[in-house]
Design an enzyme around this catalytic site. Structure first.
Site, PDB file in Angstrom:
ATOM      1  N   HIS A 128      10.107  -2.736  -0.724  1.00 27.48           N
ATOM      2  CA  HIS A 128       9.657  -1.966   0.432  1.00 27.48           C
ATOM      3  C   HIS A 128       8.489  -2.670   1.116  1.00 27.48           C
ATOM      4  CE1 HIS A 128       6.890  -0.767  -2.783  1.00 27.48           C
ATOM      5  NE2 HIS A 128       6.026  -0.383  -1.835  1.00 27.48           N
ATOM      6  N   ASP A 177       5.002  -1.518   2.940  1.00 23.80           N
ATOM      7  CA  ASP A 177       4.182  -0.317   2.847  1.00 23.80           C
ATOM      8  C   ASP A 177       4.156   0.475   4.152  1.00 23.80           C
ATOM      9  OD1 ASP A 177       3.431  -0.494   0.201  1.00 23.80           O
ATOM     10  OD2 ASP A 177       1.605  -1.630   0.605  1.00 23.80           O
ATOM     11  N   HIS A 183       7.613  -5.862  -1.080  1.00 23.10           N
ATOM     12  CA  HIS A 183       7.245  -6.051  -2.478  1.00 23.10           C
ATOM     13  C   HIS A 183       7.913  -5.003  -3.354  1.00 23.10           C
ATOM     14  CE1 HIS A 183       4.154  -3.453  -0.658  1.00 23.10           C
ATOM     15  NE2 HIS A 183       4.035  -2.887  -1.846  1.00 23.10           N
TER      16      HIS A 183
END
Length: 304
Positions: A120, A122, A280
């Site tokens: 994803h 953030d 990440h």
């Protein structure tokens, strides 16, 4: 053939560490990530030239790693604040004494949670997602608990040309309700969406500092908002399955290992990443061991 030669007869390329000013940076892969040596982030919080070097290296490598950063929470926040205003997380909250510092503590009193173990970017459910973050390991398991980062500019560059043409101008909806809100009772989930309405972003964004094109869809993206046009849709089956298959294909590009770097945490290790150009994945393979992380998230701008 010599073991040190390539089929063309040329010596293979070697990834070497390099220095930008006073900082030595050792690349960890050919596409993303470098470890910085000989620098302390508490010093960088106070030194304009040192911070400028780190920022340039971040734009180049997209995620930077450091060991042995025995810094205080105040120094952590001071360094991250050099990039911009820090922001709270609406679900995780912040340290009461250090606004913008989120404590991500997974200990023996915590039940196993799996909201992190997906690739994803953030908070793309915000109209202006974070510019980046500075994450420090306070305590970690003996093994496990690594984090993976992905270069999404590299992911875009390697898309087939017909896919690049197909997604040019497309926009996607990103939702906190469909992700963090999914475990909440209906009333609480609706209240969360009322506070943080779905955001709409380009499928391909342009990095505001490097000019790179970046594939900008991830698990927070629920659907395309402008897919249903005569150029893309002949009949109904082209719309729902066609759009869903394309979105899932684009999201899956973050799983390509050639675009990734994986970091093994130790206490006082730090990662600094550019949230505009990376995704990440926090690997949750350590429970019931303890993993305590502290993250300062940096406010960003509206993608274009």
């Amino acid at each position: 053939m010599s073991p040190t030669s390539t089929p063309s007869g040329h010596a293979p390329a070697v990834v070497r560490s390099h220095s930008l000013g006073s900082i030595k940076a050792e690349p960890l892969t050919r596409t993303i990530g470098a470890q910085l040596l000989g620098v302390n982030l508490a010093d960088a919080a106070r030194d304009d030239d040192l911070f400028a070097e780190i920022k340039q290296l971040l734009l180049k490598h997209k995620v930077l790693f450091l060991r042995d950063q025995d810094i205080t929470r105040a120094e952590h926040v001071a360094f991250a604040s050099r990039f911009g205003t820090l922001e709270d997380h609406p679900v995780a909250g912040s340290d009461p004494d250090h606004p913008g510092l989120v404590r991500i503590y997974k200990d023996l009193d915590s039940k196993p949670e799996h909201y992190e173990n997906a690739l994803h970017c953030d908070a793309t459910w915000r109209e202006s997602p974070p510019m980046g973050a500075v994450l420090r390991c306070v305590e970690g398991p003996e093994v496990g608990g690594d984090t993976i980062w992905v270069n999404m500019a590299e992911a875009y560059r390697h898309l087939p040309e017909h896919i690049k043409t197909q997604i040019e101008g497309l926009r996607a909806r990103h939702s906190i309700e469909a992700t963090f809100g999914a475990v909440m009772p209906m009333e609480q989930r609706h209240a969360l969406k009322a506070t943080f309405p779905d955001a709409e972003h380009p499928v391909v964004r342009t990095h505001p500092e490097t000019g790179e094109k970046i594939l900008f869809v991830n698990v927070f993206a629920t659907h395309f908002v402008n897919y249903h046009t005569p150029e893309r849709v002949r009949f109904g089956p082209d719309y729902s399955p066609g759009a869903s298959h394309l979105l899932n294909y684009l999201i899956s590009q973050a799983a390509v290992p050639e675009y990734q770097v994986r970091w093994r945490w130790q206490p006082n290790s730090v990662a600094i990443w550019d949230n505009r150009s990376t995704q990440h994945y926090a690997v949750q393979d350590y429970w019931p061991a303890v993993r305590k992380m502290e993250r300062a998230g940096i406010s960003g701008d509206m993608p274009f």
